[in-house]
Design a protein around this motif. Structure first.
Motif, short mmCIF file in Angstrom:
data_model
loop_
_atom_site.label_atom_id
_atom_site.label_comp_id
_atom_site.label_asym_id
_atom_site.label_seq_id
_atom_site.Cartn_x
_atom_site.Cartn_y
_atom_site.Cartn_z
N MET A 66 1.02 -1.14 0.08
CA MET A 66 0.09 -0.12 -0.10
C MET A 66 0.80 1.23 -0.05
N GLN A 67 0.54 2.27 -0.74
CA GLN A 67 1.17 3.59 -0.80
C GLN A 67 0.74 4.42 0.29
N ASP A 68 1.66 5.40 0.56
CA ASP A 68 1.46 6.27 1.68
C ASP A 68 -0.08 6.84 1.67
N ARG A 69 -0.69 6.48 2.81
CA ARG A 69 -1.85 6.83 2.95
C ARG A 69 -2.19 8.39 3.24
N GLY A 70 -1.14 9.10 3.75
CA GLY A 70 -1.19 10.47 3.86
C GLY A 70 -1.26 11.39 2.51
N THR A 71 -1.22 10.73 1.35
CA THR A 71 -1.52 11.37 0.25
C THR A 71 -2.82 11.46 -0.18
N HIS A 72 -3.74 11.11 0.74
CA HIS A 72 -5.37 11.68 0.81
C HIS A 72 -5.62 12.70 1.20
N THR A 73 -4.56 13.50 2.00
CA THR A 73 -5.00 14.69 2.58
C THR A 73 -4.08 15.75 2.04
N LEU A 74 -4.49 16.97 2.10
CA LEU A 74 -3.64 18.17 1.67
C LEU A 74 -2.32 18.03 2.30
N PRO A 75 -2.07 18.00 3.80
CA PRO A 75 -0.85 18.08 4.26
C PRO A 75 -0.17 16.94 3.71
N GLY A 76 -0.64 15.76 3.41
CA GLY A 76 0.23 14.81 2.95
C GLY A 76 0.73 15.10 1.38
N LEU A 77 -0.23 15.64 0.89
CA LEU A 77 0.17 16.04 -0.62
C LEU A 77 1.18 17.18 -0.69
N ILE A 78 1.34 18.07 0.42
CA ILE A 78 2.41 18.92 0.37
C ILE A 78 3.74 18.20 0.62
N ARG A 79 3.64 17.20 1.43
CA ARG A 79 4.88 16.28 1.83
C ARG A 79 5.50 15.89 0.75
N LEU A 80 4.42 15.49 -0.12
CA LEU A 80 5.18 14.82 -1.73
C LEU A 80 6.28 15.81 -2.32
N SER A 81 5.87 17.12 -2.27
CA SER A 81 6.55 18.03 -3.06
C SER A 81 7.05 19.03 -2.12
N ALA A 82 7.82 18.65 -0.89
CA ALA A 82 8.24 19.49 0.12
C ALA A 82 9.47 19.85 -0.36
N ILE A 83 10.52 19.48 -1.25
CA ILE A 83 11.81 19.99 -1.50
C ILE A 83 11.45 21.04 -2.62
N PRO A 84 10.92 21.05 -3.65
CA PRO A 84 10.75 22.12 -4.71
C PRO A 84 10.05 23.01 -4.06
N LEU A 85 8.98 22.72 -3.17
CA LEU A 85 8.15 23.87 -2.51
C LEU A 85 8.81 24.70 -1.54
N GLY A 86 9.86 23.93 -0.82
CA GLY A 86 10.55 24.85 0.13
C GLY A 86 11.56 25.78 -0.51
N VAL A 87 12.07 25.38 -1.83
CA VAL A 87 13.00 26.08 -2.63
C VAL A 87 12.17 27.36 -3.12
N ALA A 88 10.92 26.91 -3.42
CA ALA A 88 10.00 28.32 -3.85
C ALA A 88 9.79 29.24 -2.94
N SER A 124 2.18 12.56 -8.39
CA SER A 124 2.17 11.44 -7.43
C SER A 124 0.79 11.01 -7.01
N LEU A 125 0.20 12.00 -6.88
CA LEU A 125 -1.37 11.66 -6.18
C LEU A 125 -1.97 10.93 -7.41
N ARG A 126 -1.91 11.40 -8.52
CA ARG A 126 -2.67 10.49 -9.67
C ARG A 126 -2.10 9.11 -9.75
N GLN A 127 -0.76 8.97 -9.58
CA GLN A 127 -0.14 7.51 -9.53
C GLN A 127 -0.64 6.69 -8.15
N HIS A 128 -0.83 7.56 -7.33
CA HIS A 128 -0.98 6.58 -5.98
C HIS A 128 -2.55 6.15 -6.21
N LEU A 129 -3.40 7.26 -6.75
CA LEU A 129 -4.84 6.96 -6.89
C LEU A 129 -5.27 5.83 -7.57
N PHE A 130 -4.36 5.77 -8.79
CA PHE A 130 -4.73 4.78 -10.01
C PHE A 130 -4.34 3.35 -9.05
#
Length: 557
Positions: free
Chosen positions: A1-23, A93-99
């Motif tokens: 099973m993939q990370d279940r945190g991806t079904h929440t907005l905070p979990g979605l943010i963690r998926l892109s933490a590095i480029p988002l932190g750079v921005a 990432s979310l689309r892959q997790h969801l599929f």
């Protein structure tokens, strides 16, 4: 099973933490460069207008101004690219997790979900999350960093201006919060209408033939038009709220800037403040409100994301019924499938199978028969791994009696209503094995008894089958789907009413192919037709979820 945190907005943010932190980090540097840029500009104007400095004496400041401006533009571009990268990474990432999750849920688990709603959530729903990550979050960070930095600079320059900005700035987030509650409810209603519109439109397309036969096509079109108009009106209501919010925020910011200017004008006349201080603060005042206005402009992205994530979270919460196949398959082929005291049902409903026990061996055509609703399809779904077992056990053994886990079984599935995608015959077969060469295609077609038919076609394997196999007959479609299933050399072949709706000649051909394929593999078929039953080595008769003696099969059928 993939990370279940991806079904929440905070979990979605963690998926892109590095480029988002750079921005966000680059945005903070740009804020500091903006202050330097405005300071240099204010000093240059003050020196030239009030200190009688020659233009040549300002080369250092002008160079600093140009350098700060160029660096800020470059870093802001990099920050925007990093934000876009973060959005793309999170959405993909979310689309892959969801599929992956929906594939594990399986067709039985998704049976209660509307196809149109799922399609809308997987397309428009996931796409709405991109601006939330790429724009809303960096702007939310900028709304904190830049105003605080400007307040700190203004506090060291002029106390009155600091007091005005400090009092008027928080009015914008407060007003946005008040409006947000109403806007969120409108956004949720708009998103619900979009899901209903997508479901209704897809259902109308799928049932267009039936609607036309009963003369209800125009009525259905009118319903879709009404739903589209409702969605349009909801969208316009959301836009009106957004425009109203922007107008009010512009009013507050303009009023605050005007108040700062008026206070400075009066104090400049009395000589209580220098021109440099007044001009520097007036240059910073619009920039103080700029990130707040930019944040309000993208606030609807958050509301869209919250509404879409509600539906996506519901899909992610569906229980998984299938797991990943093991990385290594057993070397010995599957020889026997044993079912012991199986009980299962759908959802929270009653058991459909009641303590069913059966054995399926290789080299034998096993036929499952029975009346509609007796549990035939449910048993097949258990064998295919599409449903969980409430009690009992399904086990597989090789010829030496060693267990083989169900996840490792190589199963070929030929449904009663097979689906062919628009393309060539070769494309249809390669759906099961994309890398199969022409020799493998010929071998599978030969085993299915369809090779001669294919080679007699003008274009052979390059013949177009049309959408849903429109260019082929029912028997030809069945044999092509059988060839597709055989392309992976399955250990188990499962058929659902393989000769249903076929004329006697085609039915006999399909039944003969099925009997021939039972050599060296386990073949199981659901059927009540004599052309298949007469070739069966084992017949399992079901009635109300239980096995009954074979002599009752005529009554059950």
């Amino acid at each position: 099973m993939q990370d279940r945190g991806t079904h929440t907005l905070p979990g979605l943010i963690r998926l892109s933490a590095i480029p988002l932190g750079v921005a966000i980090g680059l945005g903070g540097v740009c804020a500091a460069l903006l202050v330097v840029q405005m300071g240099c500009l204010a000093r240059i104007v003050d020196d030239l207008a009030f200190r009688s400095h020659p233009f040549s004496a300002e080369h250092a400041l002008i160079s600093s101004l140009l350098a700060a401006t160029l660096a800020r533009c470059l870093l802001q571009w990099c920050a925007d690219m990093a934000g876009e990268r973060a959005g793309i990474l999170a959405v993909s990432s979310l689309r892959q997790h969801l599929f992956r999750h929906l594939f594990r849920v399986g067709p039985v688990g998704l049976a209660g979900e509307e196809t149109g709603a799922i399609a809308t959530a997987l397309t428009d729903g996931i796409d709405t999350l991109h601006p939330y990550i790429a724009q809303y979050l960096p702007r939310a960070a900028a709304m904190v960093v830049l105003p605080l930095l400007i307040l700190g600079v203004v506090a060291g320059l002029d106390g009155w201006s600091f007091l005005i900005l400090a009092c008027t700035g928080p009015l914008i987030p407060v007003f946005m919060a008040l409006v947000g509650f109403r806007a969120q409810a409108m956004m949720d209603r708009q998103w619900t209408q979009l899901l209903l519109l997508g479901s209704s439109f897809l259902d109308s397309l799928q049932g267009l033939t039936t609607l036309r036969l009963f003369g209800r096509a125009r009525e259905r079109v009118s319903l879709v038009i009404q739903m589209a108009e409702g969605h349009r009106q909801s969208t316009m209501q959301v836009m009106r709220v957004a425009f109203l919010t922007s107008a009010v925020l512009e009013f507050f910011s303009s009023l605050a800037i005007a108040l700062v200017a008026i206070v400075f004008g009066a104090r400049l006349l009395t000589g209580h403040v220098t021109f440099y201080t007044a001009f520097f603060v007036l240059l910073l005042a619009p920039e103080y409100f700029a990130p707040l206005r930019a944040f309000s402009a993208s606030y609807h992205a958050r509301q869209n994301a919250v509404s879409a994530m509600t539906r996506l979270s519901a899909l992610m919460a569906l229980p998984e019924l299938q797991g990943d196949a093991p990385s290594s398959l057993p070397s010995a082929p599957l020889a026997t499938i044993i079912c012991r005291d199986l009980r299962t049902g759908y959802g929270d409903g009653p058991d459909v199978l009641l303590s069913l026990s059966a054995t399926f061996g290789s080299d034998v055509l096993s036929v499952i028969t029975g009346a509609s609703g007796s549990g035939k399809s449910t048993l097949i779904r258990l064998l295919l791994g599409m449903m969980p077992v409430r009690s009992g056990k399904i086990s597989g053994l090789d010829e030496a009696g060693h267990p083989i886990p169900q996840k490792a079984w190589k199963i070929g599935w030929v449904p009663q209503a097979p689906t062919l995608l628009d393309g060539t015959i070769a494309d249809t077969l390669r759906l099961a094995a994309p890398d199969a060469d022409i020799e493998h295609l010929r071998k599978a077609a030969s085993l299915a008894g369809v090779l001669t038919f294919i080679e007699n076609l003008p274009d052979g394997f390059d013949t177009k089958v049309g959408e849903h196999g429109a260019a082929l007959s029912g028997g030809e479609i069945r044999r092509l789907v059988l060839a597709r299933a055989l392309l992976t050399d399955p250990q188990v072949l499962v058929f659902d009413e393989p000769t249903a709706d076929l004329d006697p000649e085609n039915a006999a051909r399909v039944a003969a192919s099925i009997q021939r394929l039972a050599q060296g593999r386990i073949v199981i078929a659901i059927s009540h037709r004599p052309d298949v039953l007469s070739r069966a080595g084992q017949v399992l008769c079901l009635r109300d979820g239980r096995l009954v003696p074979e002599m009752d099969k005529g009554i059950a059928a």
